[in-house]
Design a protein around this motif. Structure first.
Motif, short mmCIF file in Angstrom:
data_model
loop_
_atom_site.label_atom_id
_atom_site.label_comp_id
_atom_site.label_asym_id
_atom_site.label_seq_id
_atom_site.Cartn_x
_atom_site.Cartn_y
_atom_site.Cartn_z
N ARG A 188 0.82 -1.20 0.00
CA ARG A 188 0.00 0.00 0.00
C ARG A 188 0.86 1.25 0.00
NH1 ARG A 188 -4.12 0.73 3.08
NH2 ARG A 188 -4.42 -1.28 4.09
N ARG A 189 0.26 2.34 -0.44
CA ARG A 189 0.98 3.61 -0.46
C ARG A 189 1.15 4.10 0.98
NH1 ARG A 189 -4.29 5.40 -2.49
NH2 ARG A 189 -5.17 7.07 -1.21
N PRO A 190 1.99 5.14 1.19
CA PRO A 190 2.20 5.62 2.56
C PRO A 190 0.89 6.04 3.22
CG PRO A 190 3.06 7.19 0.95
CD PRO A 190 2.74 5.94 0.21
N PHE A 191 0.87 5.97 4.54
CA PHE A 191 -0.37 6.29 5.24
C PHE A 191 -0.07 6.85 6.63
CE2 PHE A 191 0.64 1.87 6.20
CZ PHE A 191 0.41 1.75 7.57
N TYR A 192 -1.05 7.54 7.15
CA TYR A 192 -0.97 8.09 8.50
C TYR A 192 -1.89 7.30 9.42
CZ TYR A 192 1.08 12.49 6.74
OH TYR A 192 1.88 13.44 6.18
N ILE A 193 -1.46 7.14 10.66
CA ILE A 193 -2.35 6.76 11.74
C ILE A 193 -2.55 8.01 12.59
CG2 ILE A 193 -2.73 5.28 13.74
CD1 ILE A 193 -2.73 3.84 11.02
N VAL A 194 -3.80 8.40 12.75
CA VAL A 194 -4.14 9.64 13.46
C VAL A 194 -4.82 9.27 14.78
CG1 VAL A 194 -5.32 11.85 13.34
CG2 VAL A 194 -4.48 10.77 11.24
N HIS A 195 -4.17 9.59 15.88
CA HIS A 195 -4.70 9.24 17.20
C HIS A 195 -5.47 10.44 17.74
CE1 HIS A 195 -5.15 7.15 20.87
NE2 HIS A 195 -4.08 6.38 20.76
N LEU A 196 -6.79 10.41 17.58
CA LEU A 196 -7.62 11.56 17.97
C LEU A 196 -7.61 11.78 19.48
CD1 LEU A 196 -10.67 11.06 15.57
CD2 LEU A 196 -8.77 12.66 15.31
N TYR A 206 15.27 4.82 -1.50
CA TYR A 206 14.20 5.64 -2.06
C TYR A 206 12.90 5.23 -1.36
CZ TYR A 206 17.77 6.52 -5.55
OH TYR A 206 18.95 6.88 -6.16
N LEU A 207 12.21 6.21 -0.81
CA LEU A 207 11.02 5.95 -0.01
C LEU A 207 9.75 6.35 -0.78
CD1 LEU A 207 12.28 7.22 3.46
CD2 LEU A 207 12.58 4.97 2.39
N ALA A 223 3.59 6.20 8.10
CA ALA A 223 4.26 4.95 7.73
C ALA A 223 4.56 4.99 6.23
CB ALA A 223 3.38 3.75 8.07
N LEU A 224 5.77 4.65 5.87
CA LEU A 224 6.18 4.65 4.46
C LEU A 224 7.18 3.53 4.24
CD1 LEU A 224 8.56 7.73 3.89
CD2 LEU A 224 8.04 6.77 6.12
N ARG A 225 7.32 3.10 3.00
CA ARG A 225 8.16 1.94 2.75
C ARG A 225 9.30 2.24 1.80
NH1 ARG A 225 6.42 -1.08 -1.94
NH2 ARG A 225 4.60 -0.09 -2.91
#
Length: 418
Positions: free
Chosen positions: A38-46, A314-315, A289-291
């Motif tokens: 999957r492409r990079p993503f955020y986890i957002v802790h409200l 390369y990220l 998160a990124l790979r």
């Protein structure tokens, strides 16, 4: 320089007890298991945002926060902050329309842009957003013709020495020009109700707020002699979003501000005090998160035997996505740390350079940092990525922006309905 550590971090710096790092890492792992490519993503802790608000109210009860929408305008963030009862610092029609959509009253909005588009002033007039800043005579002329009934706040240059992003050259009336400008506003029969300032995006001058609040007291007194009776003090933003070793914490800043307010604006004067925090509310709530999508080896010598080996990675995200604020052309630099998601703490580390995914040569995220050898497909994560990231992301080279996944406790979801 951006730094990195090869091991999984035990704690993400923030307000003690307000951030569940293990919960975030667990969700990151779950998302990767669902789709390892999957492409990079955020986890957002409200919950972190909610706890930041509670911390603010606890440490600075006299100062009402007006969240700076420009910092992070993602809908769940705005909805959460609106539900908490905070105000909003808006810089355009689009921003105050977004806030109004969430049921926020105009009494909880300050249009805090010293140089406003005339069309936006007209829309503010139509919506009743009648509290706005100014810092020069031309802005007064514009407001007089388009929205003469507004309540104005004079923005001044702050008394700051160590701001990493100083707004002084761009916005703010110099201290020795305030009296003249206020006299002009009086001649134009415009209602000026107070003073505002902004220390800067990142400020580690612990005396800056105290010195500028003292200056505001002088301007309040000057205004009274002109015929104004100011009732509002806006101390702007610049509050740290998480703890940085050796730098003033939010608690330190709050203590300085409270001391200055007690001395120069005692409670019995009934001056309303607001602030415009942005980074403070959201920075530590977002983890990216990124790979690794590419790799090559660099050697310093003419042969493999004689050379020192280093790696280039390369990220999947870069300066055109989440990392625009790391560009050298921007003075405001955040302390970015890259963490390897899987355990590699017993492996040797090497000198590394990290690049983003685009063909743009400036798309370099870090150099001369220590990391273990990584493989294509390995994942990294970066905490404290909530401020000036999602709002600046583009789709340059056709690369999609990171996804966002929201994490909240059942208690917060029930309380706020987010």
């Amino acid at each position: 320089m951006t730094t990195a550590r090869p091991q999984i971090a035990q704690d993400i710096e923030g307000h003690p007890g307000h951030y569940n790092n293990q919960a975030v890492l667990k969700v990151i792992q779950e998302k990767i298991m669902e789709d390892k490519d999957r492409r990079p993503f955020y986890i957002v802790h409200l919950d972190d945002i909610v706890n930041k608000h509670k911390r603010w109210v606890e440490l600075m009860p006299r100062v009402k926060p007006f969240y700076a929408v420009k910092c992070n305008n993602t809908e769940p963030v705005v909805k959460t902050i609106a539900a908490l009862g905070a105000g909003f610092d808006c810089a355009s029609n689009a921003e105050f329309q977004q806030v109004l959509h969430h049921g926020v009253g105009t009494d909880r909005i300050i249009y805090a842009h010293p140089c406003k588009d005339p069309q936006d002033i007209k829309r503010a007039s139509e919506e009743g957003v009648d509290l706005m800043t100014f810092d020069n005579e031309y802005e007064l002329v514009k407001i007089k013709s388009l929205f003469p009934g507004t309540r104005l706040v004079l923005r001044i240059c702050p008394q700051v020495n160590k701001g990493e992003y100083d707004y002084g050259e761009m916005y703010g009336c110099a201290a020795d020009q305030c009296k003249e400008l206020l006299e002009k506003a009086k001649e134009m029969t415009l209602a000026v109700v107070g003073v505002s300032f902004h220390i800067g995006g990142v400020c580690f001058d612990s005396m800056a707020y105290q010195n500028t609040i003292r200056l505001c007291r002088e301007i309040f007194d000057e205004a009274k002699a002109i015929g104004y009776n100011f009732s509002l003090l806006d101390i702007g933003g610049g509050f740290p979003g998480y703890a940085v070793k050796g730098k003033p914490t939010f608690a330190d800043v709050a203590k300085d501000i409270n001391t200055a307010l007690d001395e120069y604006f005692p409670k019995e004067e009934n001056v309303v005090v607001i602030a415009e925090p942005g980074t403070y509310y959201v920075q530590s709530a977002f983890t990216l998160a990124l790979r690794v999508i590419g790799k090559r080896v660099q050697r310093s010598g003419p042969s493999a035997k004689d050379s020192e080996q280093s790696y280039v990675y390369y990220l999947s995200d870069g300066i055109h996505g989440s990392f625009f604020f790391t560009m050298p052309s921007l003075v405001e630099r955040l302390n970015v740390e890259f963490y390897v998601l899987k355990e590699k703490d017993k492996m040797p580390v090497y000198q590394c350079t990290l690049w983003g995914p685009t063909l743009n040569p400036p798309d370099r995220l870090a150099q001369n940092i220590q990391l273990p050898e990584l493989d294509i497909g390995d994942w990294l994560y970066v905490p404290n990525m909530g401020a000036y990231t999602t709002v600046l992301a583009t789709s340059f080279n056709g690369i999609a922006r990171p996804e966002l996944f929201y994490l909240a406790s059942d208690e917060i979801e029930a309380e706020l309905g987010v």
